[in-house]
Design an enzyme around this catalytic site. Structure first.
Site, PDB file in Angstrom:
ATOM      1  N   TRP A 185       0.401  -1.201  -0.144  1.00 45.38           N
ATOM      2  CA  TRP A 185      -0.296  -0.141  -0.013  1.00 45.38           C
ATOM      3  C   TRP A 185       0.934   1.379  -0.367  1.00 45.38           C
ATOM      4  CZ3 TRP A 185      -1.427   2.526   4.804  1.00 45.38           C
ATOM      5  CH2 TRP A 185      -0.753   2.517   6.330  1.00 45.38           C
ATOM      6  N   ASP A 186       2.079   1.712   0.321  1.00 45.99           N
ATOM      7  CA  ASP A 186       3.560   2.162   0.152  1.00 45.99           C
ATOM      8  C   ASP A 186       2.413   2.881  -1.015  1.00 45.99           C
ATOM      9  OD1 ASP A 186       3.759  -0.051   2.150  1.00 45.99           O
ATOM     10  OD2 ASP A 186       6.085   0.682   2.039  1.00 45.99           O
ATOM     11  N   GLU A 234       0.499  -2.951  12.243  1.00 49.82           N
ATOM     12  CA  GLU A 234       0.785  -4.365  12.186  1.00 49.82           C
ATOM     13  C   GLU A 234       0.953  -5.042  13.922  1.00 49.82           C
ATOM     14  OE1 GLU A 234       4.260  -5.489   9.312  1.00 49.82           O
ATOM     15  OE2 GLU A 234       1.846  -5.043   7.328  1.00 49.82           O
ATOM     16  N   LYS A 290       3.158  -0.058  16.133  1.00 51.12           N
ATOM     17  CA  LYS A 290       3.991  -0.274  15.399  1.00 51.12           C
ATOM     18  C   LYS A 290       4.197   1.455  15.109  1.00 51.12           C
ATOM     19  CE  LYS A 290       6.157  -3.058  11.556  1.00 51.12           C
ATOM     20  NZ  LYS A 290       6.198  -3.992  10.808  1.00 51.12           N
ATOM     21  N   GLN A 291       2.910   1.802  14.137  1.00 54.85           N
ATOM     22  CA  GLN A 291       2.534   2.719  13.698  1.00 54.85           C
ATOM     23  C   GLN A 291       1.819   3.213  13.565  1.00 54.85           C
ATOM     24  OE1 GLN A 291       3.301  -1.072  10.333  1.00 54.85           O
ATOM     25  NE2 GLN A 291       2.080   0.963   8.548  1.00 54.85           N
TER      26      GLN A 291
HETATM   27  C1  BGC Z   1       4.522  -1.505   7.458  1.00 56.94           C
HETATM   28  C2  BGC Z   1       3.795  -1.931   5.983  1.00 56.94           C
HETATM   29  C3  BGC Z   1       4.399  -0.940   5.427  1.00 56.94           C
HETATM   30  C4  BGC Z   1       6.137  -2.620   4.818  1.00 56.94           C
HETATM   31  C5  BGC Z   1       6.480  -2.320   3.244  1.00 56.94           C
HETATM   32  C6  BGC Z   1       5.863  -2.556   7.454  1.00 56.94           C
HETATM   33  O1  BGC Z   1       6.770  -2.670   8.222  1.00 56.94           O
HETATM   34  O2  BGC Z   1       3.790  -2.127   8.514  1.00 56.94           O
HETATM   35  O3  BGC Z   1       3.053  -0.896   6.738  1.00 56.94           O
HETATM   36  O4  BGC Z   1       3.430  -0.923   3.992  1.00 56.94           O
HETATM   37  O5  BGC Z   1       6.782  -2.521   5.754  1.00 56.94           O
HETATM   38  O6  BGC Z   1       7.251  -0.581   3.906  1.00 56.94           O
END
Ligand code: BGC
Length: 740
Positions: free
Chosen positions: A333-334, A473, A573-574
């Site tokens: 999704w980035d 996550e 985490k984010q």
């Molecule tokens: C993040 C995801 C991201 C992926 C790739 C993961 O560590 O939690 O949101 O899409 O890294 O960058």
């Protein structure tokens, strides 16, 4: 423009700088590994779209191609290495302005002879198949004997996984080396040709052994007389759309001959011209008390440009761009949420191409949904060339059980479906591109809506979405993740809107869509004004996260707790709810935004690079400008900061996009409201000016903001209606307004 610099050689940073100083052009990327070998150095050259599975059960890798940058240099019989002899001076610079990487070294050999070596390279921006390199060696004290061995080295692997069959190697006309390789599973052909020219007077011989096709050049060096070697390399693959009836092999040969004849400096001049155009059309300028801010923004734009395969809609941007093998080069999704916005506001055709990458893989998304018992399109969490799910089955070891932990994202991180739909809508809002929207955009919106409608289940007289992973996550398999539910709602709402707009009367979908919008549970803020991240999050215990926050990005918490344990605590985490506040700001009142930003940030480690800059944007919009600036500065350090290992396996592509986003959507506070471009600037006190170009509905604008004034100039296109700090006006030429 400032260059990105490395002023001393420190082996601990060898792979970080290899990622940071990648040269590329969207077609290929070459890590800035040194020409000479070091044991811990990871070389890497990648062509967008060239993926392969090493074995049937493994996901695809972005293939690490045969290396053409390596050189073994012997000076008077001593192998040149920065680990032996003495480094008298060292400087490496990535010139962001013209895309050239240059390394200048003054080196004393063990026997006491001094040599000056300059290494230069760039990926041609005007001819995407060409890599040009140049070496200049001067023996400063006395005549010397030099031997250089270089060519095409197909011993490269992706961390040990070999993807290529060496089909054919040959030497043509005494100096042209050519290798043809085929990926073992995906069946793509890659042809690489390379040739050394320059002031070579000595003898040249060739060998082909153990997947290495090499030329050895023996040369006498006169004292204090520079010796110049130019090495041009050309890559074509069977996926290329510009082969014009030739085979990749034939194409490499023809292009190599012509660029060798032109020579390094003239090629660089041409390529630099294209970079100049890029900077003229896209550069953000900040007048900041900290020079680093400008460098970080320039660096982000440079990388966004070299990571995006704008030449072919069948490819997209991997999580590490073309800078390394992290995440196997997969697309997340980035791309839609973090990388596409830059293109959308500076060159919308590129944003459309990235969306078409998804459209061209709609069938695979329909198949994934059907296989999982859903309707519509379920896009894979990780994707590569084919569009099938590529998420690896396992991740790190569970520290409690010693067993590998399963990656649940492919099964449950479904928000990607709504993220893609969201970006389709944003694309349309900026471009009014009915050609794309009427057919492809609408189809994407309809199929993603169908997915959500089938994904929701009945519970307590409403519709709920169970067992998902939101952006955070560290919290898995939860019900009613606020981000997912709101984004799914928006997805369906927009599908219905565009169906009406284009007179699509799929009655059944419309009825089901309206029912979904009416009945989907959307978590509301509680008495403390906090929106629950999911059904159980707020009832979980909290722990002191300060230790982990200090080491953010390292995922150190997983060294102390298993994933299951982390899952049972209030640990993010984010950005998750904060991500929602960023994407759908108009849905929530300002006090709710403020309280949720505060609450959730406290519980967020920022172990993902996708987190900090989003906090910067939401904080800036909430008027917490200095806090926002802190978040911004920290996000600039994700790749450019001092942590030696953080970017070894490649740069964090999303976070680079997010740096641009923080400046635009945070500090300039650009958005599209009621079909108008809206600006509500929030400059940090350390910035006296923020100026940038922007494209909106086909018109090219230039915007310059200070704390007191906004000056908006229409560079080309139709007049544009703009809302500035709540006041509407039409820009037909140049417009200045005082800000209070
Ligand atoms: C993040 C995801 C991201 C992926 C790739 C993961 O560590 O939690 O949101 O899409 O890294 O960058």
């Amino acid at each position: 423009m400032k260059k990105l610099e490395e002023n001393s050689f420190d082996p601990r940073y060898i792979n970080k700088f290899a990622s940071l100083m990648t040269v590329g052009n969207g077609y290929f990327g070459l890590r800035a590994s040194h020409e000479e070998n070091y044991v811990n150095q990871t070389r890497g050259m990648y062509v967008a779209g060239i993926y392969n599975k090493a074995t049937v059960n493994e996901p695809s890798d972005l293939v690490n191609l045969p290396d053409v940058a390596g050189m073994n240099i012997e000076l008077d019989g001593e192998v040149f290495s920065l680990l032996t002899g003495e480094i008298l001076s060292y400087k490496r610079q990535l010139n962001l302005e013209n895309g050239e990487l240059r390394r200048d070294i003054l080196w004393k050999s063990r026997t006491g002879s001094r040599f000056r070596l300059t290494f230069q390279r760039f990926a041609a921006k005007n001819d995407r198949h060409v890599l040009a390199t140049k070496l200049t060696v001067t023996s400063l004290d006395k005549p010397a004997q030099m031997k250089i061995v270089t060519g095409i080295d197909a011993q490269q692997t992706n961390f040990g996984r070999q993807h290529l069959i060496e089909e054919k190697v040959r030497v043509a006309e005494g100096d042209l080396l050519q290798g043809t390789y085929k990926t073992t599973e995906s069946g793509h052909t890659i042809a690489i040709a390379t040739c050394c020219t320059g002031s070579v007077k000595g003898e040249m011989s060739h060998t082909a052994k153990n997947r290495q096709l090499l030329s050895a050049i023996n040369q006498n060096l006169l004292a204090d007389t520079p010796f110049v070697l130019e090495k041009m390399s050309v890559i074509f693959t069977s996926l290329d759309g510009d082969l014009r009836g030739e085979s990749p092999e034939e194409a490499t040969e023809a292009v190599l001959r012509s660029c060798s004849a032109v020579g390094y400096d003239a090629l660089l001049h041409k390529s630099a011209g294209e970079w100049a155009q890029f900077w003229m059309e896209k550069r953000i300028k900040v007048a900041s008390t900290r020079d680093f801010d400008q460098l970080a923004i320039d660096f982000s734009l440079y990388q966004l440009e070299v990571m995006t395969p704008a030449h072919d809609e069948r490819f997209s941007v991997g999580a590490k761009g073309l800078t390394g093998e992290g995440y196997k080069g997969h697309v997340f999704w980035d791309t839609e949420i973090f990388i596409t916005p830059f293109h959308l506001y500076t060159e919308p055709e590129k944003a459309r191409k990235l969306l078409r990458y998804r459209y061209l893989r709609l069938k695979q998304a329909l198949d994934k949904a059907a296989t999982n018992g859903y309707e519509g399109a379920l896009f894979p969490w990780e994707s590569a060339f084919t569009g099938e799910e590529e998420t690896p089955e396992f991740a790190a070891i569970n520290i409690k059980t010693g067993k590998r932990q399963k990656v649940a994202s492919a099964l449950a991180e479904h928000h990607i479906v709504a993220d893609i739909a969201y970006t389709v809508v944003k694309y349309y809002q900026n471009t009014w591109d009915d050609w794309f929207m009427k057919k492809e955009g609408l189809e994407l919106l309809k199929e993603t809506s169908r997915f959500w409608i089938s994904r929701a289940v009945e519970e307590n007289d409403q519709l709920v979405i169970k067992d998902v992973i939101g952006p955070d996550e560290y919290t898995e398999h939860i019900d009613n993740n606020a981000f997912t539910n709101y984004m799914a709602w928006y997805n369906v709402e927009q599908a219905l809107f565009f169906m009406d707009k284009y007179g699509d009367d799929d009655r059944q979908l419309k009825d089901r869509g309206h029912e979904f919008l009416k009945r989907l549970y959307l978590p509301k803020a509680n008495d403390d004004k906090i929106i629950p991240q999911d059904d159980t999050f707020l009832s979980k215990p909290e722990i002191d996260l300060s230790r982990y926050k200090q080491a953010q990005g390292s995922q150190g918490i997983l060294m102390d707790y298993s994933r299951q344990e982390v899952n049972e605590m209030q640990i993010l985490k984010q950005a998750d709810v904060v991500m929602l506040l960023y994407l759908l700001p108009d849905v929530f009142p300002s006090d709710i935004i403020y309280e949720n930003l505060r609450y959730y940030e406290e519980h967020t480690i920022h172990d993902s690079s996708l987190s900090k800059a989003i906090h910067a944007i939401v904080a800036a919009r909430a008027g917490e400008i200095e806090k926002a600036y802190e978040f911004f500065q920290e996000s600039c350090l994700i790749d450019l900061g001092p942590n030696p290992q953080s970017s070894d396996e490649g740069l964090h592509a999303a976070s680079l996009g997010a740096i641009w986003m923080a400046a635009m959507f945070g500090f300039a506070n650009v958005s599209i409201k009621n079909q108008r471009l809206s600006l509500d600037p929030k400059l940090p006190s350390g910035w006296s000016e923020l100026a940038f170009p922007l494209i909106f509905q086909g018109s090219r604008l230039h915007i310059a903001l200070t704390h007191n004034q906004a000056v908006i100039t229409k560079v080309s296109g139709d007049d544009v209606c703009i809302e500035l700090n709540g006041t509407e006006f039409l820009v037909s030429d140049k417009f200045a307004m005082d800000l209070h």
